[in-house]
Design an enzyme around this catalytic site. Structure first.
Site, PDB file in Angstrom:
ATOM      1  N   ARG A  70      39.348 -72.158 -94.246  1.00 51.90           N
ATOM      2  CA  ARG A  70      39.093 -73.504 -93.699  1.00 51.90           C
ATOM      3  C   ARG A  70      40.410 -74.256 -93.508  1.00 51.90           C
ATOM      4  O   ARG A  70      40.527 -75.117 -92.644  1.00 51.90           O
ATOM      5  CB  ARG A  70      38.112 -74.291 -94.588  1.00 51.90           C
ATOM      6  CG  ARG A  70      37.872 -75.717 -94.081  1.00 51.90           C
ATOM      7  CD  ARG A  70      36.564 -76.333 -94.584  1.00 51.90           C
ATOM      8  NE  ARG A  70      36.372 -76.172 -96.004  1.00 51.90           N
ATOM      9  CZ  ARG A  70      37.006 -76.884 -96.950  1.00 51.90           C
ATOM     10  NH1 ARG A  70      37.865 -77.818 -96.614  1.00 51.90           N
ATOM     11  NH2 ARG A  70      36.776 -76.655 -98.231  1.00 51.90           N
TER      12      ARG A  70
ATOM     13  N   TYR B  80      34.433 -86.334 -69.911  1.00 51.32           N
ATOM     14  CA  TYR B  80      33.366 -85.403 -70.311  1.00 51.32           C
ATOM     15  C   TYR B  80      32.221 -86.148 -71.023  1.00 51.32           C
ATOM     16  O   TYR B  80      32.477 -87.003 -71.880  1.00 51.32           O
ATOM     17  CB  TYR B  80      33.971 -84.331 -71.215  1.00 51.32           C
ATOM     18  CG  TYR B  80      32.996 -83.273 -71.640  1.00 51.32           C
ATOM     19  CD1 TYR B  80      32.530 -82.340 -70.734  1.00 51.32           C
ATOM     20  CD2 TYR B  80      32.541 -83.216 -72.950  1.00 51.32           C
ATOM     21  CE1 TYR B  80      31.621 -81.368 -71.120  1.00 51.32           C
ATOM     22  CE2 TYR B  80      31.636 -82.246 -73.345  1.00 51.32           C
ATOM     23  CZ  TYR B  80      31.185 -81.324 -72.427  1.00 51.32           C
ATOM     24  OH  TYR B  80      30.288 -80.363 -72.808  1.00 51.32           O
TER      25      TYR B  80
ATOM     26  N   ASP C 145      42.407 -84.829 -72.040  1.00 54.30           N
ATOM     27  CA  ASP C 145      41.602 -83.620 -71.933  1.00 54.30           C
ATOM     28  C   ASP C 145      42.049 -82.930 -70.644  1.00 54.30           C
ATOM     29  O   ASP C 145      41.785 -83.411 -69.549  1.00 54.30           O
ATOM     30  CB  ASP C 145      40.119 -83.997 -71.884  1.00 54.30           C
ATOM     31  CG  ASP C 145      39.198 -82.784 -71.870  1.00 54.30           C
ATOM     32  OD1 ASP C 145      39.634 -81.725 -71.367  1.00 54.30           O
ATOM     33  OD2 ASP C 145      38.041 -82.900 -72.334  1.00 54.30           O
TER      34      ASP C 145
ATOM     35  N   LYS D 155      36.532 -72.626 -72.122  1.00 53.62           N
ATOM     36  CA  LYS D 155      36.578 -72.497 -70.667  1.00 53.62           C
ATOM     37  C   LYS D 155      37.686 -71.523 -70.252  1.00 53.62           C
ATOM     38  O   LYS D 155      37.523 -70.322 -70.385  1.00 53.62           O
ATOM     39  CB  LYS D 155      36.730 -73.884 -70.040  1.00 53.62           C
ATOM     40  CG  LYS D 155      35.831 -74.952 -70.662  1.00 53.62           C
ATOM     41  CD  LYS D 155      34.343 -74.711 -70.419  1.00 53.62           C
ATOM     42  CE  LYS D 155      33.445 -75.588 -71.275  1.00 53.62           C
ATOM     43  NZ  LYS D 155      33.630 -77.016 -71.169  1.00 53.62           N
TER      44      LYS D 155
HETATM   45  C1  LIG Z   1      33.272 -78.149 -72.007  1.00 57.13           C
HETATM   46  C2  LIG Z   1      34.150 -79.332 -72.059  1.00 57.13           C
HETATM   47  C3  LIG Z   1      34.355 -80.045 -73.254  1.00 57.13           C
HETATM   48  C4  LIG Z   1      33.629 -79.695 -74.542  1.00 57.13           C
HETATM   49  O1  LIG Z   1      34.015 -78.459 -75.017  1.00 57.13           O
HETATM   50  P1  LIG Z   1      33.068 -77.503 -75.931  1.00 57.13           P
HETATM   51  O2  LIG Z   1      33.911 -76.331 -76.160  1.00 57.13           O
HETATM   52  O3  LIG Z   1      31.826 -77.249 -75.146  1.00 57.13           O
HETATM   53  O4  LIG Z   1      32.767 -78.285 -77.162  1.00 57.13           O
HETATM   54  C5  LIG Z   1      35.243 -81.096 -73.245  1.00 57.13           C
HETATM   55  N1  LIG Z   1      35.883 -81.448 -72.115  1.00 57.13           N
HETATM   56  C6  LIG Z   1      35.706 -80.808 -70.937  1.00 57.13           C
HETATM   57  C7  LIG Z   1      36.449 -81.253 -69.737  1.00 57.13           C
HETATM   58  C8  LIG Z   1      34.836 -79.729 -70.881  1.00 57.13           C
HETATM   59  O5  LIG Z   1      34.651 -79.094 -69.714  1.00 57.13           O
END
Ligand SMILES: *Cc1c(COP(=O)(O)O)cnc(C)c1O
Length: 400
Positions: free
Chosen positions: A56, A109, A181, A206
Site C-alpha cells: 500500500r 470529466y 487532466d 486510456k
Molecule cells: C476516463 C477518464 C477519467 C477517469 O479515469 P478512470 O480511470 O476511469 O477512473 C478522468 N479523466 C478523463 C479525461 C477520462 O477520460
C-alpha cells in the site's frame, strides 16, 4: 521539471529501467507481494519509507512504471493509483482543506465534476466552474481562499483546447497550484510541465494502458506536492496493484508508436468526415477548421486519437449510424488500440441536465470516436458504409 535525456519514443520503451544493470531480467518482474521480509529491525525501520515495505506504501513493479511516466512527462516524480478518479480525488484532497476554494473548467470529466460539486462541499471546499476559454471569467472567480486551478485539455467530447501559457500565468499571479487532466493528449502530444503546470493527471486506463484491459490513474509533477499526495495515497489506500502495473508498463513501451498512429488515423478520419455531405460539424484540434487550430498546433505535437462529430439528421439517425458500424465498437472509454464509438448524450454526459449539455455543445446527435490503430482506409470505409446504411434507411422510411 526535469530535463529530458532522451526523446519520447526512447523514454517510452526504456524509461524507469536501470540501463547499467547487467544479468538482471529485461522485463520488469511482477512483485506480487503485499509485504517484504526484513533482515533485522534496523532494516525494517529503514525500509518503511521505501517501495519494499508494504505494497500500500509502494511496490518495486509500481515504482518502475512510475519512473517511466516521470521521464515521459519531464516530472520530478510520478505516482500511480487504482484508477484515474483515484488520482484526481487523492491529489485534490491532499492539497486543499476546509475553507479553501477551487477554480475549475466547466467541461471537465463528469466524474471530476461530480467530485468537485457534490463531494468536496461536504468537506467545506467550494468550486467555481468557468468557461474553458473565458479568462476574464477565471479571473473574476478568484477569491483570497482560492488554492487550486483545475484544468483539462483537450476537453471531452468537443475537443476544446485550453491556452496553457495563459492559464499558468493567471495561476502564478494568484499563487495557485495548477493541475491538468491531460488524458486525451498523452505526453507524446502534450507536456504540460513544460508550460509550468504543477501537476499532470491521466486516466492511465486510456492511452497509457492502451489495450482496454486495466484501470489506473497517473499523476506526475512537482516533488513537494507529490510527496504530500503520496502520503495521502497511502492513507486512502488507492494504490495500484503490482500485476496491473506490470500490464501498464507493457503498454507504456508502445505508447509513442500507438499515439503516432492514432494521430495519423484520427486526422485522416476527421478530414474524411469534414468532407462528407452527411456531417454538419467535426471537432478535431488538428483540423484547420477547428476554432483553436493555431493554439492546438502550437501547444501539441499531434491532434490525438479523439474526435467527435455531428451528423445531419436526427438523434435517431446518430443512433442508427453507431449501430451500423462494424469496426468501431459501441463502448465507453477510449485510448485503446481498438476503435470505439459512443453517443455522449447516453454515456459520459447522461447524468447532466439537458441545459448543461447544450452549454457544453453536447447535442443528442453528437458522436464521439476513439480512433484505434487499425488501417485508416478500413476505418473510413466502415464509416462510409454506415452513412450509406442510415441514408438508405431514411429513404425507405420516406417511401414506406
Ligand atoms: C476516463 C477518464 C477519467 C477517469 O479515469 P478512470 O480511470 O476511469 O477512473 C478522468 N479523466 C478523463 C479525461 C477520462 O477520460
Amino acid at each position: 521539471m526535469k530535463p529530458h535525456q532522451y526523446r519520447p519514443e526512447t523514454e517510452a520503451v526504456r524509461g524507469g529501467t536501470d540501463l547499467g544493470r547487467k544479468n538482471g531480467p529485461l522485463a520488469t518482474p511482477i512483485y506480487q507481494t503485499s509485504t517484504f521480509e526484513s533482515a533485522d529491525v534496523a532494516a525494517a525501520i529503514e525500509c518503511s519509507s521505501s517501495d519494499t515495505f508494504y505494497t500500500r506504501y509502494g511496490n518495486p513493479t509500481v515504482s518502475v512504471a512510475e519512473g517511466a511516466i516521470a521521464e515521459l512527462e519531464g516530472a520530478d516524480r510520478a505516482l500511480l493509483f487504482a484508477s484515474g478518479m483515484g488520482a484526481v480525488t487523492t491529489a485534490v484532497m491532499a492539497l486543499v482543506k476546509s475553507g479553501d476554494h477551487i477554480v475549475a473548467q466547466r467541461d471537465i470529466y463528469g466524474g471530476t465534476t461530480k467530485f468537485l460539486s457534490a463531494w468536496l462541499p461536504k468537506l467545506g471546499v467550494e468550486t467555481t466552474f468557468v468557461d474553458s476559454n473565458e479568462f476574464g471569467e477565471y479571473a473574476r472567480a478568484m477569491r483570497p481562499t482560492t488554492r487550486l486551478l483545475y484544468l483539462e485539455s483537450p476537453t471531452n467530447p468537443t475537443l476544446k483546447i485550453v491556452d496553457l501559457h495563459k492559464a499558468v500565468a493567471l495561476a502564478k499571479q494568484h499563487d495557485l497550484i495548477t493541475m491538468i487532466d491531460s488524458t486525451f493528449a498523452t505526453p507524446i502530444n502534450q507536456r504540460p510541465i513544460e508550460f509550468g503546470v504543477d501537476l499532470v493527471i491521466h486516466s492511465g486506463t486510456k492511452y497509457f494502458g492502451g489495450h482496454s484491459d486495466l484501470i489506473c490513474g497517473v499523476l506526475a509533477g512537482r516533488l513537494d506536492l507529490i510527496e504530500r499526495i503520496h502520503d495521502t495515497r497511502t492513507t486512502l489506500g488507492v494504490v495500484m496493484d503490482p500485476h496491473a502495473a506490470w500490464l501498464l508498463l507493457r503498454g507504456i513501451k508502445t505508447l509513442a508508436v500507438r499515439v503516432q498512429r492514432q494521430n495519423e488515423n484520427a486526422l485522416r478520419i476527421a478530414r474524411f468526415l469534414s468532407g462528407h455531405a452527411g456531417v454538419r460539424q467535426v471537432y478535431y484540434p488538428f483540423l484547420e477548421s477547428h476554432s483553436q487550430y493555431e493554439l492546438a498546433v502550437k501547444q501539441m505535437r499531434g491532434g490525438g486519437g479523439m474526435l467527435s462529430f455531428e451528423m445531419e439528421g436526427s438523434a435517431d439517425d446518430a443512433r442508427r449510424l453507431v449501430e451500423s458500424l462494424r469496426l468501431f465498437t459501441l463502448a465507453v472509454s477510449l485510448g485503446g488500440v481498438d476503435s470505439l464509438v459512443t453517443l455522449p448524450r447516453y454515456s459520459s454526459h447522461a447524468m447532466i441536465s439537458e441545459e448543461q449539455r447544450k452549454k457544453m455543445g453536447v447535442s443528442d446527435g453528437l458522436i464521439r470516436v476513439s480512433v484505434g490503430i487499425e488501417n485508416a482506409d478500413d476505418l473510413i470505409a466502415d464509416l462510409g458504409q454506415a452513412f450509406a446504411a442510415v441514408s438508405s434507411c431514411r429513404h425507405h422510411a420516406h417511401v414506406g
